[in-house]
Motif scaffolding. Structure first.
Motif, PDB file in Angstrom:
ATOM      1  N   TYR A  31       0.822  -1.204   0.000  1.00  0.00           N
ATOM      2  CA  TYR A  31       0.000   0.000   0.000  1.00  0.00           C
ATOM      3  C   TYR A  31       0.861   1.262   0.000  1.00  0.00           C
ATOM      4  CZ  TYR A  31      -4.022  -2.961   0.960  1.00  0.00           C
ATOM      5  OH  TYR A  31      -5.014  -3.896   0.852  1.00  0.00           O
ATOM      6  N   PRO A  32       0.275   2.410  -0.376  1.00  0.00           N
ATOM      7  CA  PRO A  32       1.019   3.671  -0.323  1.00  0.00           C
ATOM      8  C   PRO A  32       1.591   3.906   1.070  1.00  0.00           C
ATOM      9  CG  PRO A  32      -1.048   3.977  -1.504  1.00  0.00           C
ATOM     10  CD  PRO A  32      -1.087   2.590  -0.911  1.00  0.00           C
ATOM     11  N   GLY A  33       2.844   4.343   1.119  1.00  0.00           N
ATOM     12  CA  GLY A  33       3.500   4.626   2.385  1.00  0.00           C
ATOM     13  C   GLY A  33       4.148   3.427   3.044  1.00  0.00           C
ATOM     14  N   GLU A  34       4.072   2.250   2.424  1.00  0.00           N
ATOM     15  CA  GLU A  34       4.651   1.045   3.020  1.00  0.00           C
ATOM     16  C   GLU A  34       6.047   0.759   2.471  1.00  0.00           C
ATOM     17  OE1 GLU A  34       1.123  -1.919   4.503  1.00  0.00           O
ATOM     18  OE2 GLU A  34       1.929  -2.251   2.485  1.00  0.00           O
ATOM     19  N   ILE A  35       6.888   0.227   3.343  1.00  0.00           N
ATOM     20  CA  ILE A  35       8.186  -0.330   2.954  1.00  0.00           C
ATOM     21  C   ILE A  35       8.113  -1.831   3.151  1.00  0.00           C
ATOM     22  CG2 ILE A  35      10.650  -0.458   3.473  1.00  0.00           C
ATOM     23  CD1 ILE A  35      10.511   2.425   4.443  1.00  0.00           C
ATOM     24  N   ILE A  36       8.365  -2.567   2.079  1.00  0.00           N
ATOM     25  CA  ILE A  36       8.343  -4.029   2.123  1.00  0.00           C
ATOM     26  C   ILE A  36       9.774  -4.534   1.967  1.00  0.00           C
ATOM     27  CG2 ILE A  36       7.404  -6.133   1.105  1.00  0.00           C
ATOM     28  CD1 ILE A  36       5.292  -4.184   2.257  1.00  0.00           C
ATOM     29  N   LEU A  37      10.277  -5.262   2.944  1.00  0.00           N
ATOM     30  CA  LEU A  37      11.583  -5.910   2.847  1.00  0.00           C
ATOM     31  C   LEU A  37      11.409  -7.272   2.201  1.00  0.00           C
ATOM     32  CD1 LEU A  37      14.595  -6.415   3.492  1.00  0.00           C
ATOM     33  CD2 LEU A  37      13.894  -7.096   5.808  1.00  0.00           C
ATOM     34  N   VAL A  38      12.124  -7.507   1.104  1.00  0.00           N
ATOM     35  CA  VAL A  38      12.114  -8.802   0.430  1.00  0.00           C
ATOM     36  C   VAL A  38      13.437  -9.489   0.746  1.00  0.00           C
ATOM     37  CG1 VAL A  38      11.835 -10.031  -1.746  1.00  0.00           C
ATOM     38  CG2 VAL A  38      10.684  -7.832  -1.408  1.00  0.00           C
ATOM     39  N   ALA A  39      13.388 -10.586   1.478  1.00  0.00           N
ATOM     40  CA  ALA A  39      14.596 -11.257   1.961  1.00  0.00           C
ATOM     41  C   ALA A  39      14.651 -12.682   1.421  1.00  0.00           C
ATOM     42  CB  ALA A  39      14.632 -11.261   3.487  1.00  0.00           C
ATOM     43  N   GLY A  40      15.862 -13.234   1.461  1.00  0.00           N
ATOM     44  CA  GLY A  40      16.056 -14.608   1.009  1.00  0.00           C
ATOM     45  C   GLY A  40      17.446 -14.792   0.445  1.00  0.00           C
ATOM     46  N   ALA A  41      17.865 -16.036   0.299  1.00  0.00           N
ATOM     47  CA  ALA A  41      19.200 -16.359  -0.193  1.00  0.00           C
ATOM     48  C   ALA A  41      19.342 -15.964  -1.658  1.00  0.00           C
ATOM     49  CB  ALA A  41      19.465 -17.861  -0.026  1.00  0.00           C
ATOM     50  N   SER A  42      20.596 -15.839  -2.102  1.00  0.00           N
ATOM     51  CA  SER A  42      20.866 -15.569  -3.516  1.00  0.00           C
ATOM     52  C   SER A  42      20.221 -16.656  -4.368  1.00  0.00           C
ATOM     53  CB  SER A  42      22.382 -15.550  -3.774  1.00  0.00           C
ATOM     54  OG  SER A  42      23.004 -14.527  -3.047  1.00  0.00           O
ATOM     55  N   GLY A  43      19.567 -16.243  -5.467  1.00  0.00           N
ATOM     56  CA  GLY A  43      18.936 -17.196  -6.365  1.00  0.00           C
ATOM     57  C   GLY A  43      17.582 -17.696  -5.900  1.00  0.00           C
ATOM     58  N   CYS A  44      16.997 -17.065  -4.858  1.00  0.00           N
ATOM     59  CA  CYS A  44      15.716 -17.553  -4.321  1.00  0.00           C
ATOM     60  C   CYS A  44      14.515 -17.015  -5.089  1.00  0.00           C
ATOM     61  CB  CYS A  44      15.591 -17.199  -2.849  1.00  0.00           C
ATOM     62  SG  CYS A  44      15.315 -15.439  -2.541  1.00  0.00           S
ATOM     63  N   GLY A  45      14.721 -16.085  -6.012  1.00  0.00           N
ATOM     64  CA  GLY A  45      13.618 -15.549  -6.799  1.00  0.00           C
ATOM     65  C   GLY A  45      13.329 -14.078  -6.576  1.00  0.00           C
ATOM     66  N   LYS A  46      14.134 -13.397  -5.744  1.00  0.00           N
ATOM     67  CA  LYS A  46      13.879 -11.989  -5.428  1.00  0.00           C
ATOM     68  C   LYS A  46      13.959 -11.114  -6.680  1.00  0.00           C
ATOM     69  CE  LYS A  46      17.231 -11.521  -2.474  1.00  0.00           C
ATOM     70  NZ  LYS A  46      17.904 -12.818  -2.692  1.00  0.00           N
ATOM     71  N   THR A  47      15.040 -11.268  -7.440  1.00  0.00           N
ATOM     72  CA  THR A  47      15.219 -10.439  -8.634  1.00  0.00           C
ATOM     73  C   THR A  47      14.201 -10.800  -9.706  1.00  0.00           C
ATOM     74  OG1 THR A  47      17.577 -10.143  -8.150  1.00  0.00           O
ATOM     75  CG2 THR A  47      16.868  -9.753 -10.418  1.00  0.00           C
ATOM     76  N   THR A  48      13.823 -12.071  -9.803  1.00  0.00           N
ATOM     77  CA  THR A  48      12.779 -12.474 -10.749  1.00  0.00           C
ATOM     78  C   THR A  48      11.464 -11.779 -10.414  1.00  0.00           C
ATOM     79  OG1 THR A  48      13.816 -14.632 -11.115  1.00  0.00           O
ATOM     80  CG2 THR A  48      11.477 -14.441 -11.649  1.00  0.00           C
ATOM     81  N   LEU A  49      11.130 -11.711  -9.139  1.00  0.00           N
ATOM     82  CA  LEU A  49       9.925 -10.995  -8.712  1.00  0.00           C
ATOM     83  C   LEU A  49       9.983  -9.541  -9.162  1.00  0.00           C
ATOM     84  CD1 LEU A  49       7.310 -10.685  -7.040  1.00  0.00           C
ATOM     85  CD2 LEU A  49       8.766 -10.279  -5.032  1.00  0.00           C
ATOM     86  N   MET A  50      11.125  -8.906  -8.966  1.00  0.00           N
ATOM     87  CA  MET A  50      11.278  -7.511  -9.362  1.00  0.00           C
ATOM     88  C   MET A  50      11.090  -7.347 -10.874  1.00  0.00           C
ATOM     89  SD  MET A  50      14.656  -5.094  -9.101  1.00  0.00           S
ATOM     90  CE  MET A  50      15.368  -5.960 -10.522  1.00  0.00           C
ATOM     91  N   ARG A  51      11.663  -8.272 -11.644  1.00  0.00           N
ATOM     92  CA  ARG A  51      11.532  -8.184 -13.104  1.00  0.00           C
ATOM     93  C   ARG A  51      10.093  -8.351 -13.564  1.00  0.00           C
ATOM     94  NH1 ARG A  51      16.686 -12.199 -14.147  1.00  0.00           N
ATOM     95  NH2 ARG A  51      18.351 -10.614 -13.951  1.00  0.00           N
TER      96      ARG A  51
END
Length: 566
Positions: A31-51
């Motif tokens: 939601y507006p005004g929120e900071i979401i921390l996306v955590a996890g090991a390298s190769g866990c899918g974080k960058t794929t989610l961003m893409r």
């Protein structure tokens, strides 16, 4: 009720070149005004989610298999072009080298605005506003190629903020920043959220992000969403040996598993140090001065050495001369005044190829050193060019793959890997060369806690084999990670404004808060805990090794709550 800026529903994606899904069944809202921390090991899918969120998937990554949906302010991502999405979703990449296109900072920050055909006055006003907001107005007229890695990261962030997007995606934004700059960047991110922006921040430096009170944590593991909920629940479910958490929390979590008090022998994760200052000098710096521009000197009268047994951490702010000094040891630069001796030879009379057997260097940006068609060929290139026979090359490559946890990736193109995996390939390439000194620029940037402690432990073990065949006589690493330095180094060089202001053991150099402040270093929870326990431990060490020195902690003391995902 306020409508969400972002809704991700049952999102899954498989790359065209991979058999397994990189991301499976991910669902959450921001939601507006929120900071979401996306955590996890390298190769866990974080960058794929961003893409997927910013439209690179499927617009740029074609041929893959995409399921589920993403809505930005109620509209599907798939219904917008990349140029249209760029005005709604701002992305700061992990490696600023891949994002910066302008020759000068002003041009770089203005680039996106110019593509929107905004009036010149509006562009200049926005540029100056965002540079002041990030505290980098002094870089406005600088050439981007001459900036430090951390300065480039700030400029990349400025270019995104100037576009005034509703949703901001930050992929490891702290990776190249010194601790004070990281705190300033995080404060700026907090202000963005307080002003109504929605921020997703992918970051391994969890403790730093916790300081700005993220609203939720999304935790991914092997492409699967394992947790979505408040910070307290994440801390309760996260494995402290896999995710770097605040030091006291990690130590108490480990302590609760122990049945005895302080053991008679040190735990296995403790690193033995043997630098004594009296051993053979491998590299000597004598009154080194250097400048790129005579009006802006980079190094001032630096005199020090690297000796057998040293594990040296270089700490200091962005642009303080750390990388410039190390480049003198590998003949990429020569001193303007003074001299540098490598294996007893003046670097003015030798070449980079000749010094490679003494000093192997891992660049801060993987794209500066990776070029081969496969990981295996990348690792074999260096040893082959300095004269190793094929049998030795095969052994060295296999050992380098094992140390850096690249098993299964040998046949893949290095530049197709994630940024964190590319960093490990760069380190492995130098490990395979068996240089006497392993020099690494930001070795843990983009690495999750489990991987970086595993390969640092493995490298230390190789240095301490004691059989005359250990590949490294000394290790040198440039880092902004204060915890990495105090956990592994037996010697710390502190830099400020191009000067070496301190050189000594961690327990001595890191004792002075005024000195740390001068070098833009901020005491971490691990440093504070080590200082408190130093009378018992005798030296600084990792949080896991400090666990036996704490009183037993009941499991009930652990925070609870949250929503684990199965």
């Amino acid at each position: 009720m306020t409508a969400p800026t972002l809704v991700v529903h049952n999102l899954s994606y498989r790359y065209r070149t991979r058999q397994d899904f990189a991301l499976r069944g991910c669902s959450f809202s921001a939601y507006p005004g929120e900071i979401i921390l996306v955590a996890g090991a390298s190769g866990c899918g974080k960058t794929t989610l961003m893409r997927c969120i910013n439209g690179l998937i499927p617009h740029s990554y074609r041929g893959g298999e995409l399921h589920g949906s993403i809505l930005i302010k109620g509209e599907p991502v798939t219904g917008h072009s990349l140029s249209s999405l760029a005005q709604r979703v701002g992305t700061v990449l992990q490696d600023p080298e891949k994002q910066i296109v302008g020759a000068y900072v002003l041009n770089e920050v203005a680039f996106g605005l110019e593509n929107l055909a905004l009036p010149r006055e509006t562009i200049l006003q926005r540029v100056d506003e965002v540079l002041n907001f990030l505290g980098i107005a002094h870089l406005r007229d600088r050439e981007t190629f001459a900036l430090s890695g951390g300065e480039k990261q700030k400029v990349a962030l400025a270019g995104v903020l100037a576009m005034q997007p509703d949703l901001i995606l930050l992929d490891e934004p702290l990776a190249s920043l010194d601790p004070a700059s990281a705190q300033e960047a995080l404060d700026a991110i907090r202000r963005l959220a307080d002003n109504g922006k929605t921020v997703l921040i992918i970051e391994h430096r969890v403790e730093d992000v916790l300081r700005i009170r993220p609203d939720k944590v999304l935790y991914l593991e092997d492409g699967v969403q394992r947790y979505w909920g408040p910070v307290e629940g994440f801390l309760a479910m996260a494995d402290p040996t896999q995710v770097k958490l605040p030091a006291e929390y990690t130590a108490r979590a480990i302590r609760s598993r122990l049945s005895t008090s302080v053991p008679a022998e040190r735990p296995s994760m403790t690193i033995r140090r043997n630098g004594d200052g009296r051993s053979e000098p491998l590299v000597v710096f004598e009154h080194v001065d250097f400048w790129y521009d005579p009006d802006r000197p980079v190094l001032h009268d630096v005199s020090t050495d690297i000796r057998v047994g040293d594990v040296i951490a270089l700490l200091g702010p962005n642009g303080s001369g750390k990388t410039t000094l190390v480049k003198h040891a590998i003949c990429l630069l020569r001193p303007r005044r003074g001299r540098v001796l490598v294996a007893g030879r003046d670097t003015r009379k030798t070449t980079a190829a000749q010094t490679a057997r003494t000093v192997g260097y891992v660049f801060q940006s993987p794209s500066h050193m990776l070029f081969a068609p496969t990981v295996a060929e990348e690792l074999a290139f260096g040893p082959r060019n300095i004269g190793f026979d094929e049998a030795a090359i095969a052994r060295n490559v296999a050992e380098a793959v094992r140390i850096t946890h690249l098993e299964g990736l040998e046949s893949l193109p290095p530049l197709s890997l994630s940024f964190g995996q590319q960093r490990r390939v760069g380190i492995a390439a130098v490990v395979a060369m068996r240089s006497h000194i392993l020099a690494m620029d930001e070795p843990t940037s983009g690495q999750d806690y489990r991987h970086y402690t595993a390969f640092m432990d493995a490298i230390m073990a190789m240095r301490h084999q004691g059989n005359g065949e250990a590949p490294f006589k000394a290790i040198l690493f440039i880092t902004h990670d204060l915890d990495l330095a105090l956990s592994y180094a037996n010697r710390i060089w502190l830099f400020a404004e191009g000067r070496l202001v301190a050189d000594g053991p961690p327990e001595q150099v890191l004792a002075d808060d005024a000195l740390l402040q001068r070098c833009r270093l901020i005491p971490t929870s691990l440093l504070r805990l080590n200082r408190a326990l130093l009378p018992q431990t005798g030296r600084f060490q990792r949080a896991e090794a400090l666990a036996p020195y704490l009183p037993p902690t009941l499991a009930a003391d652990r925070p609870s709550g949250g929503m684990p995902m199965t």
